[in-house]
Each structure stands twice: as structure tokens, then as C-alpha cells.
Design a protein around this motif. Structure first.
Motif, PDB file in Angstrom:
ATOM      1  N   THR A 131       9.216   8.994   4.317  1.00 28.79           N
ATOM      2  CA  THR A 131       8.859   9.921   3.239  1.00 28.79           C
ATOM      3  C   THR A 131       7.732   9.370   2.375  1.00 28.79           C
ATOM      4  OG1 THR A 131      11.139  10.711   3.168  1.00 28.79           O
ATOM      5  CG2 THR A 131       9.773  11.198   1.248  1.00 28.79           C
ATOM      6  N   SER A 191       5.467   6.972   3.192  1.00 28.57           N
ATOM      7  CA  SER A 191       4.478   6.223   3.986  1.00 28.57           C
ATOM      8  C   SER A 191       3.044   6.385   3.498  1.00 28.57           C
ATOM      9  CB  SER A 191       4.572   6.596   5.459  1.00 28.57           C
ATOM     10  OG  SER A 191       4.253   7.959   5.639  1.00 28.57           O
ATOM     11  N   SER A 192       2.743   7.447   2.770  1.00 28.96           N
ATOM     12  CA  SER A 192       1.380   7.650   2.272  1.00 28.96           C
ATOM     13  C   SER A 192       1.119   6.888   0.971  1.00 28.96           C
ATOM     14  CB  SER A 192       1.122   9.134   2.045  1.00 28.96           C
ATOM     15  OG  SER A 192       1.958   9.621   1.004  1.00 28.96           O
ATOM     16  N   LYS A 193       2.146   6.331   0.382  1.00 30.85           N
ATOM     17  CA  LYS A 193       2.005   5.599  -0.882  1.00 30.85           C
ATOM     18  C   LYS A 193       1.523   4.171  -0.621  1.00 30.85           C
ATOM     19  CE  LYS A 193       3.708   9.103  -3.056  1.00 30.85           C
ATOM     20  NZ  LYS A 193       2.806  10.035  -3.664  1.00 30.85           N
ATOM     21  N   SER A 194       0.831   3.604  -1.615  1.00 29.70           N
ATOM     22  CA  SER A 194       0.370   2.222  -1.479  1.00 29.70           C
ATOM     23  C   SER A 194       1.543   1.264  -1.383  1.00 29.70           C
ATOM     24  CB  SER A 194      -0.492   1.828  -2.682  1.00 29.70           C
ATOM     25  OG  SER A 194      -1.636   2.623  -2.740  1.00 29.70           O
ATOM     26  N   ALA A 203       1.344  -0.405   4.919  1.00 30.12           N
ATOM     27  CA  ALA A 203       0.077  -0.485   5.654  1.00 30.12           C
ATOM     28  C   ALA A 203      -0.191  -1.889   6.202  1.00 30.12           C
ATOM     29  CB  ALA A 203      -1.081  -0.050   4.752  1.00 30.12           C
ATOM     30  N   ASN A 205       7.797   6.551  14.619  1.00 32.05           N
ATOM     31  CA  ASN A 205       6.411   6.991  14.550  1.00 32.05           C
ATOM     32  C   ASN A 205       5.628   6.585  15.790  1.00 32.05           C
ATOM     33  OD1 ASN A 205       6.061   8.303  11.851  1.00 32.05           O
ATOM     34  ND2 ASN A 205       6.974   6.376  11.206  1.00 32.05           N
ATOM     35  N   ASP A 255      -3.786   0.152  -6.717  1.00 29.76           N
ATOM     36  CA  ASP A 255      -4.750   0.219  -5.620  1.00 29.76           C
ATOM     37  C   ASP A 255      -5.007  -1.141  -4.973  1.00 29.76           C
ATOM     38  OD1 ASP A 255      -5.145   2.990  -5.938  1.00 29.76           O
ATOM     39  OD2 ASP A 255      -6.561   2.634  -7.576  1.00 29.76           O
TER      40      ASP A 255
END
Length: 167
Positions: free
Chosen positions: A28, A30-33, A53, A86, A127
Motif C-alpha cells: 500500500t 510502496s510509493s512513499k519515500s 526503494a 510484485n 526526500d
């Protein structure tokens, strides 16, 4: 991640539920840093910061000492499950990194330190590509810095609570 869902107590009582929760949370978010995981074990709060990542977990421990975290194996397994779901079998091992972070002066401040770590990461380092380098503070938080995070949390709770405290 919800600290209640990943606590030492939950790991003892329902490990399968914890594994499912962790792997679903990774999918859920996975797009967050970063995924922030306040973790409570042996009467001590620690912040685990997952950087999907780069397959890394930063350990922010305000009483840094050698710990054998119960969650480590389960988080590694949840990460492998997330990667497999994935279609990725490469890089299915998490690299655990002890972050240099402020050390609490007493024995009772760990919860406030975890809240402050989360606040600083979210406001100053969201970031970052390397928290080891970017979060380099080691001196204890001041009384004012701890109070700032206490007030921030209290304001947030009072503004976003469904509970009517006046009644």
C-alpha cells in the motif's frame, strides 16, 4: 505502520496476522519515500524506518545498544513476501542500519524521542536518499524540542479527534 499491529505482544500472539499486515502495508505504501514504524519491545520504543526503494531499514534507538529485535526476522519475511507478490525475486533481503541519533538522557523519554524522530524525518528529511548521512544529529533533544512535539501531537489529536472532549 501501526505500533499496535507490529508490537512484541502481537508477534507473540498472532504472528501470521502481523506478517500479513506488514506485507500489505509495504504494498500500500510502496510509493512513499519511507515507512515509519514505531516499535515497542521490552518496555522500550524504537523507530524503524523502512526505505523500500533501497531495501533498507534504519533503526533509530535513543538508548542505542546491541539489541536482538524480535521483529527483524518477521519484517525480513514480510519484505520477501512483498517482493514476491510484485514478481521480484532479486534484492529480497533488507539491510538493517543503526542510525546515529540523539540519545535520551534518562530512562523514560524513549516515546517522546520516537515521536521527535518521526517529526524530524517527515519535516526535514522526507526526500532524503540516505538517512545515515542526512540525519546526523547525536546530541540529546532539548526540553523545548520535546515539548514542541508534545504540543504538536496534542494539537493534532484535539483537532482531528472524533471524540467530543467537552461532554
Amino acid at each position: 505502520m501501526c505500533p499496535e499491529m507490529i508490537s512484541e505482544t502481537m508477534l507473540y500472539s498472532d504472528i501470521n496476522r502481523v506478517l500479513l499486515y506488514m506485507s500489505q502495508s509495504m504494498a500500500t505504501l510502496s510509493s512513499k519515500s519511507f515507512i515509519l514504524c514505531p516499535y515497542f519491545e521490552k518496555r522500550h520504543w524504537i523507530l524503524l524506518v523502512i526505505f523500500l526503494a533501497k531495501s533498507q531499514v534504519y533503526i533509530f534507538d535513543s538508548m542505542q545498544k546491541k539489541r536482538n529485535l524480535m521483529i527483524k526476522n518477521q519484517l525480513n519475511l514480510a519484505f520477501r513476501t512483498y517482493k514476491a507478490q510484485n514478481g521480484k525475486s532479486k534484492g529480497t533481503k533488507l539491510n538493517w542500519i543503526a542510525a546515529q541519533c540523539p540519545q535520551q538522557p534518562g530512562s523514560l523519554e524513549c516515546g517522546y524521542y520516537v515521536m521527535r524522530f518521526m517529526y524530524d524525518i517527515f519535516t526535514k528529511h522526507r526526500d532524503s536518499q540516505d538517512l545515515t548521512t542526512d540525519y546526523s544529529r547525536t546530541e540529546p533533544f532539548s526540553f523545548e524540542e520535546i515539548n514542541e512535539v508534545k504540543e504538536f501531537w496534542a494539537d493534532y489529536f484535539l483537532t482531528n479527534s472524533d471524540v467530543n472532549l467537552a461532554s
